[in-house]
Design a protein around this motif. Structure first.
Motif, PDB file in Angstrom:
ATOM      1  N   LEU A  18       0.831  -1.196   0.000  1.00 31.39           N
ATOM      2  CA  LEU A  18       0.000   0.000   0.000  1.00 31.39           C
ATOM      3  C   LEU A  18       0.872   1.255   0.000  1.00 31.39           C
ATOM      4  CD1 LEU A  18      -2.581  -0.928   2.806  1.00 31.39           C
ATOM      5  CD2 LEU A  18      -2.681  -1.513   0.367  1.00 31.39           C
ATOM      6  N   VAL A  20       0.436   4.820   1.500  1.00 34.47           N
ATOM      7  CA  VAL A  20      -0.451   5.483   2.448  1.00 34.47           C
ATOM      8  C   VAL A  20      -0.071   6.961   2.582  1.00 34.47           C
ATOM      9  CG1 VAL A  20      -1.293   5.510   4.831  1.00 34.47           C
ATOM     10  CG2 VAL A  20      -0.731   3.334   3.722  1.00 34.47           C
ATOM     11  N   VAL A  27      -5.401   5.336   2.115  1.00 34.42           N
ATOM     12  CA  VAL A  27      -4.605   4.598   1.142  1.00 34.42           C
ATOM     13  C   VAL A  27      -4.808   5.246  -0.219  1.00 34.42           C
ATOM     14  CG1 VAL A  27      -4.259   2.387  -0.023  1.00 34.42           C
ATOM     15  CG2 VAL A  27      -4.767   2.436   2.428  1.00 34.42           C
ATOM     16  N   ALA A  30      -2.492   0.717  -4.245  1.00 28.96           N
ATOM     17  CA  ALA A  30      -1.695  -0.432  -3.844  1.00 28.96           C
ATOM     18  C   ALA A  30      -1.013  -1.040  -5.053  1.00 28.96           C
ATOM     19  CB  ALA A  30      -2.579  -1.484  -3.158  1.00 28.96           C
ATOM     20  N   ASP A 181      -8.085   2.848  -4.055  1.00 30.32           N
ATOM     21  CA  ASP A 181      -8.874   2.661  -2.838  1.00 30.32           C
ATOM     22  C   ASP A 181     -10.279   2.162  -3.137  1.00 30.32           C
ATOM     23  OD1 ASP A 181      -9.076   2.634  -0.107  1.00 30.32           O
ATOM     24  OD2 ASP A 181      -9.344   4.792   0.139  1.00 30.32           O
ATOM     25  N   THR A 235      -8.610   1.613   2.501  1.00 29.89           N
ATOM     26  CA  THR A 235      -8.471   2.414   3.722  1.00 29.89           C
ATOM     27  C   THR A 235      -9.295   1.813   4.849  1.00 29.89           C
ATOM     28  OG1 THR A 235      -8.034   4.454   2.493  1.00 29.89           O
ATOM     29  CG2 THR A 235      -8.877   4.689   4.739  1.00 29.89           C
TER      30      THR A 235
END
Length: 248
Positions: A18, A20, A27, A30, A181, A235
């Protein structure tokens, strides 16, 4: 290799990386391999009845859980047509060709051999040569199986069946994918990553942090549930300090 068949042993946990935004507490996207993308795509083929059974009636968003419960409570002898298969509603069949569709259970089932008719029952016991006795109940182990090495763990390698030589799943294993996300999936590239950062209006790169997460049974169910009610799935599932929020 001889074995008994019919059950589903726990699949190895998958992993993805991820990116972040620690300031925003979200997030951004990924980095995922074939195994994760195959799992996410397989959710689209999941029957509603199976989703309710996996998540539990009370935790299922909307009214599908109540509909499921009404089928459970219905007096089959009084109200169902003769020959009607209520199991098809409560436990709908999942095509075996769909990879990772049946989420692995938290523990494997007790191994059992084939019954007297030769039909395979629950499984886990294996032996190098056929005809041996099952260590559980001493019945013969006669079902021939093939061992295939899994491509899970974010390695990017495709899982290939030793029996057919054909790759399993939906997407190519030599590609790394971007998962946003809201579970939008695209092939990853340096340009697309920069574009996403601009889309999210990220100005302070020092606030960005990489986080490797594993996806096992618990996380798989959480992703399934969040995908039905949220636009911030990654998230909600992987940043524990954030309470899940419903999509507008």
């Amino acid at each position: 290799m001889a074995t008994t068949t019919g059950g589903t042993s726990p699949a190895p946990a998958m992993s993805m990386k991820l990116l972040v935004d620690t300031k925003a507490g979200r997030v951004l996207f990924a980095e995922a391999g074939k195994d994760v993308v195959d799992f996410l795509f397989s959710l689209l083929a999941l029957p509603v009845g199976t989703a309710v059974r996996l998540l539990g009636r009370r935790s299922m968003p909307g009214s599908a859980g109540d509909l499921y419960a009404s089928v459970q409570r219905l007096d089959a002898a009084a109200y169902l047509l003769p020959g009607a298969d209520i199991g098809a509603l409560l436990r709908p069949a999942v095509p075996s060709s769909i990879p990772l569709l049946c989420l692995p259970g938290p523990s494997s089932r007790r191994p059992r051999p084939s019954d007297s008719s030769g039909a395979a029952r629950t499984t886990a016991a294996t032996t190098a040569t056929g005809g041996g006795a099952c260590p559980t109940c001493a019945k013969p182990m006669t079902k021939k199986m093939y061992w295939a090495r899994s491509g899970s763990g974010g390695s990017g390698q495709a899982a290939v069946s030793a029996a057919t030589g054909r790759a399993k799943g939906f997407v190519q294993g030599v590609v790394t994918y971007t998962v946003t996300d809201n579970l939008t999936v695209t092939p990853m590239s340096a340009i697309s990553s920069i574009t996403l950062l601009n889309t999210f209006r990220v100005r302070d790169l020092s606030a960005l942090q990489e986080k490797i997460v594993r996806i096992g049974y618990k996380e798989g169910l959480a992703i399934l549930k969040a995908s039905l009610q949220s636009k911030t799935v990654l998230t909600d599932v992987f940043l524990a300090h954030r309470a899940p929020r419903s999509a507008a």
